[in-house]
Motif scaffolding. Structure first.
Motif, PDB file in Angstrom:
ATOM      1  N   GLU A   8       0.828  -1.205   0.000  1.00  0.00           N
ATOM      2  CA  GLU A   8       0.000   0.000   0.000  1.00  0.00           C
ATOM      3  C   GLU A   8       0.862   1.254   0.000  1.00  0.00           C
ATOM      4  OE1 GLU A   8      -0.253  -2.583   2.003  1.00  0.00           O
ATOM      5  OE2 GLU A   8      -2.351  -3.167   2.316  1.00  0.00           O
ATOM      6  N   ALA A   9       1.975   1.195   0.717  1.00  0.00           N
ATOM      7  CA  ALA A   9       2.869   2.355   0.775  1.00  0.00           C
ATOM      8  C   ALA A   9       3.502   2.627  -0.581  1.00  0.00           C
ATOM      9  CB  ALA A   9       3.957   2.129   1.824  1.00  0.00           C
ATOM     10  N   LYS A  10       3.870   1.563  -1.279  1.00  0.00           N
ATOM     11  CA  LYS A  10       4.437   1.732  -2.615  1.00  0.00           C
ATOM     12  C   LYS A  10       3.440   2.386  -3.555  1.00  0.00           C
ATOM     13  CE  LYS A  10       5.266  -2.021  -5.007  1.00  0.00           C
ATOM     14  NZ  LYS A  10       5.940  -3.212  -5.606  1.00  0.00           N
ATOM     15  N   ALA A  11       2.193   1.955  -3.473  1.00  0.00           N
ATOM     16  CA  ALA A  11       1.149   2.551  -4.306  1.00  0.00           C
ATOM     17  C   ALA A  11       0.932   4.017  -3.935  1.00  0.00           C
ATOM     18  CB  ALA A  11      -0.149   1.766  -4.148  1.00  0.00           C
ATOM     19  N   SER A  12       0.980   4.322  -2.648  1.00  0.00           N
ATOM     20  CA  SER A  12       0.801   5.700  -2.192  1.00  0.00           C
ATOM     21  C   SER A  12       1.926   6.592  -2.687  1.00  0.00           C
ATOM     22  CB  SER A  12       0.737   5.749  -0.662  1.00  0.00           C
ATOM     23  OG  SER A  12       0.632   7.073  -0.197  1.00  0.00           O
ATOM     24  N   ALA A  13       3.164   6.108  -2.579  1.00  0.00           N
ATOM     25  CA  ALA A  13       4.309   6.888  -3.054  1.00  0.00           C
ATOM     26  C   ALA A  13       4.193   7.147  -4.550  1.00  0.00           C
ATOM     27  CB  ALA A  13       5.616   6.155  -2.747  1.00  0.00           C
ATOM     28  N   ASN A  14       3.734   6.143  -5.290  1.00  0.00           N
ATOM     29  CA  ASN A  14       3.599   6.317  -6.738  1.00  0.00           C
ATOM     30  C   ASN A  14       2.484   7.300  -7.077  1.00  0.00           C
ATOM     31  OD1 ASN A  14       4.581   5.715  -9.312  1.00  0.00           O
ATOM     32  ND2 ASN A  14       3.105   4.059  -9.628  1.00  0.00           N
ATOM     33  N   LYS A  15       1.421   7.277  -6.288  1.00  0.00           N
ATOM     34  CA  LYS A  15       0.349   8.241  -6.496  1.00  0.00           C
ATOM     35  C   LYS A  15       0.846   9.667  -6.241  1.00  0.00           C
ATOM     36  CE  LYS A  15      -4.456   9.219  -5.220  1.00  0.00           C
ATOM     37  NZ  LYS A  15      -5.603   8.814  -4.346  1.00  0.00           N
ATOM     38  N   ALA A  16       1.695   9.813  -5.202  1.00  0.00           N
ATOM     39  CA  ALA A  16       2.274  11.129  -4.912  1.00  0.00           C
ATOM     40  C   ALA A  16       3.156  11.590  -6.064  1.00  0.00           C
ATOM     41  CB  ALA A  16       3.076  11.069  -3.615  1.00  0.00           C
ATOM     42  N   LEU A  17       3.952  10.678  -6.625  1.00  0.00           N
ATOM     43  CA  LEU A  17       4.797  11.036  -7.765  1.00  0.00           C
ATOM     44  C   LEU A  17       3.944  11.429  -8.966  1.00  0.00           C
ATOM     45  CD1 LEU A  17       7.585   8.285  -7.588  1.00  0.00           C
ATOM     46  CD2 LEU A  17       7.790  10.702  -6.972  1.00  0.00           C
ATOM     47  N   GLU A  18       2.835  10.748  -9.138  1.00  0.00           N
ATOM     48  CA  GLU A  18       1.942  11.085 -10.255  1.00  0.00           C
ATOM     49  C   GLU A  18       1.397  12.502 -10.097  1.00  0.00           C
ATOM     50  OE1 GLU A  18      -2.059   9.388 -12.541  1.00  0.00           O
ATOM     51  OE2 GLU A  18      -1.425   8.517 -10.632  1.00  0.00           O
ATOM     52  N   LYS A  19       1.031  12.883  -8.875  1.00  0.00           N
ATOM     53  CA  LYS A  19       0.527  14.234  -8.645  1.00  0.00           C
ATOM     54  C   LYS A  19       1.601  15.279  -8.908  1.00  0.00           C
ATOM     55  CE  LYS A  19      -3.007  13.105  -5.249  1.00  0.00           C
ATOM     56  NZ  LYS A  19      -3.415  13.222  -3.836  1.00  0.00           N
ATOM     57  N   LEU A  20       2.842  14.959  -8.527  1.00  0.00           N
ATOM     58  CA  LEU A  20       3.925  15.915  -8.702  1.00  0.00           C
ATOM     59  C   LEU A  20       4.354  16.045 -10.152  1.00  0.00           C
ATOM     60  CD1 LEU A  20       6.078  14.897  -5.613  1.00  0.00           C
ATOM     61  CD2 LEU A  20       4.845  17.051  -5.888  1.00  0.00           C
ATOM     62  N   SER A  21       4.264  14.954 -10.900  1.00  0.00           N
ATOM     63  CA  SER A  21       4.826  14.936 -12.244  1.00  0.00           C
ATOM     64  C   SER A  21       3.798  14.821 -13.354  1.00  0.00           C
ATOM     65  CB  SER A  21       5.786  13.750 -12.382  1.00  0.00           C
ATOM     66  OG  SER A  21       5.066  12.530 -12.328  1.00  0.00           O
ATOM     67  N   GLY A  22       2.610  14.354 -13.003  1.00  0.00           N
ATOM     68  CA  GLY A  22       1.586  14.119 -14.015  1.00  0.00           C
ATOM     69  C   GLY A  22       1.529  12.689 -14.485  1.00  0.00           C
ATOM     70  N   LYS A  23       2.528  11.877 -14.113  1.00  0.00           N
ATOM     71  CA  LYS A  23       2.577  10.487 -14.574  1.00  0.00           C
ATOM     72  C   LYS A  23       3.136   9.599 -13.468  1.00  0.00           C
ATOM     73  CE  LYS A  23       3.547  12.037 -19.284  1.00  0.00           C
ATOM     74  NZ  LYS A  23       4.551  12.082 -20.367  1.00  0.00           N
ATOM     75  N   PRO A  24       2.530   8.430 -13.254  1.00  0.00           N
ATOM     76  CA  PRO A  24       3.074   7.490 -12.279  1.00  0.00           C
ATOM     77  C   PRO A  24       4.249   6.717 -12.867  1.00  0.00           C
ATOM     78  CG  PRO A  24       1.165   6.525 -13.307  1.00  0.00           C
ATOM     79  CD  PRO A  24       1.308   7.918 -13.898  1.00  0.00           C
ATOM     80  N   LEU A  25       4.968   6.016 -12.020  1.00  0.00           N
ATOM     81  CA  LEU A  25       6.048   5.155 -12.493  1.00  0.00           C
ATOM     82  C   LEU A  25       5.483   3.832 -12.976  1.00  0.00           C
ATOM     83  CD1 LEU A  25       8.666   5.616  -9.614  1.00  0.00           C
ATOM     84  CD2 LEU A  25       8.692   6.692 -11.868  1.00  0.00           C
ATOM     85  N   PRO A  26       5.960   3.328 -14.098  1.00  0.00           N
ATOM     86  CA  PRO A  26       5.570   1.986 -14.540  1.00  0.00           C
ATOM     87  C   PRO A  26       6.048   0.935 -13.537  1.00  0.00           C
ATOM     88  CG  PRO A  26       6.691   3.190 -16.295  1.00  0.00           C
ATOM     89  CD  PRO A  26       6.893   3.966 -15.042  1.00  0.00           C
TER      90      PRO A  26
END
Length: 370
Positions: free
Chosen positions: A283-301
């Motif tokens: 869940e934490a990994k998904a949360s961190a990726n969601k945060a990156l998506e908000k900051l950058s516009g795109k999540p990590l693959p």
């Protein structure tokens, strides 16, 4: 393994298949304002405001800053602050974050050891304090396997680090020195060409052939691997017990003196966040990726997210002995005169929180405030 320090483990299939280059948007000047409007604020109605209306927190859009990514995304830090609002700003590398701290643009920062050491030394011990650890590991040397097959092949090649004097830059310069090779620290010229390149542009520079490799944090390292690079060295293999501090929490000395209640609340949020990350890695990994998506516009693959997350250890421990070693590396590289680091740590508030949580207290390697 204690709850406050366990390796972040395997996990969840994270959505997306878009590149890391989107992290570009988060690094301009001192930094760029990140929009956390959709984060879970957890501010109760009439939540008590502490001694400051706001606390300005700086961090990187890197998985090595997972405590900040998740703590802000999930509202864990805001929950402890009540009516005191978090304002966040992101940076590409440590030196620019230190500038922001000195300028009062941020109050608290998640940052690597080398900029912490430099900032403390340049202010003669008056600018900042390290108040907690956050992460260990998550740094790799990745190279073009067609040009570089062994570590000795790095001689004569162009290898990127994120910024002059940042933690990875110092680590790479030290590694070069231990090989017996010569490089001018300031220019990066010598037996190896050290190219200071923002993490946001390094993948494109690698693809175009302008770089032969990079000594970088996650997720940039795994992004390069997805572009065909090979991991030649994991920095943790150079350290005793495979542990070294990659991210600390620092605070402006002025802010600490004026708003100790706010600092303690942020630390409570950090400890709670780290405990949740280590108990819920998927869940934490998904949360961190969601945060990156908000900051950058795109999540990590997933093919970038999974190996990057796997290599990072989330911890409250600042691993102070490794910071002392890294200070020596900065001196040896010529980037810093031998510093007096006495007082760089103020771990009293953190240890108070850890004790209340039933967690082991952490040490300052003799570099704490008197």
């Amino acid at each position: 393994m204690p709850a406050h320090r366990s390796t972040v483990r395997r996990g969840l299939a994270a959505a997306a298949a878009l590149p890391l280059l989107a992290l570009a948007a988060t690094a301009c000047g001192y930094g760029s304002e990140s929009k956390d409007d959709d984060a879970k604020t957890n501010v109760s109605a009439g939540g008590k405001k502490l001694s400051s209306d706001t606390v300005k927190i700086g961090y990187f859009p890197n998985l090595t800053h997972a405590t900040a990514l998740v703590g802000i995304q999930e509202g864990t830090i805001q929950k402890e602050l009540g009516g005191t609002k978090v304002e966040s700003t992101t940076f590409n590398a440590g030196p620019s974050e230190i500038e922001a701290l000195n300028a009062g643009s941020i109050d608290i920062g998640f940052i690597g050891p080398s900029p912490s050491i430099n900032g403390y030394s340049k202010s003669q011990g008056k600018g900042l304090r390290i108040i907690s650890g956050s992460a260990s590991g998550g740094v790799k040397l990745v190279v073009n396997p067609d040009k570089i097959k062994t570590l000795d092949d790095l001689k004569g090649k162009k290898i990127a680090t994120p910024q002059l004097g940042n933690t990875q830059d110092v680590a790479f310069l030290n590694w070069i020195s231990e090989k017996g090779w010569k490089v001018d620290a300031q220019s990066g010229k010598g037996d190896v060409s050290v190219v200071r390149s923002d993490n946001k542009v390094t993948p494109d520079a690698y693809k175009s052939g302008d770089l032969d490799g990079a000594w970088v944090p996650e997720p940039t390292a795994s992004k390069l691997v997805s572009e065909g690079a090979k991991v030649l060295l994991d920095e943790k293999d150079l350290w005793p017990d495979k542990k070294f501090v990659i991210t600390n929490i620092i605070v402006s000395q002025k802010f600490l003196d004026e708003h100790p209640d706010v600092v303690e609340a942020v630390l409570k949020g950090s400890v709670s966040t780290n405990k949740w990350i280590n108990a819920n890695p998927d869940e934490a990994k998904a949360s961190a990726n969601k945060a990156l998506e908000k900051l950058s516009g795109k999540p990590l693959p997933q093919e970038i997210l999974d190996p990057a997350w796997e290599s990072i250890e989330i911890t409250d421990d600042p691993l102070a002995e490794t910071l002392k070693t890294q200070a020596g590396h900065s001196v040896k590289s010529g980037l810093l005169e031998k510093p007096n680091l006495q007082g760089i740590y103020d771990l009293g508030p953190l240890n108070k929180i850890l004790k209340a949580e039933g967690l082991p207290e952490v040490a300052d390697a003799g570099l704490g405030v008197k």
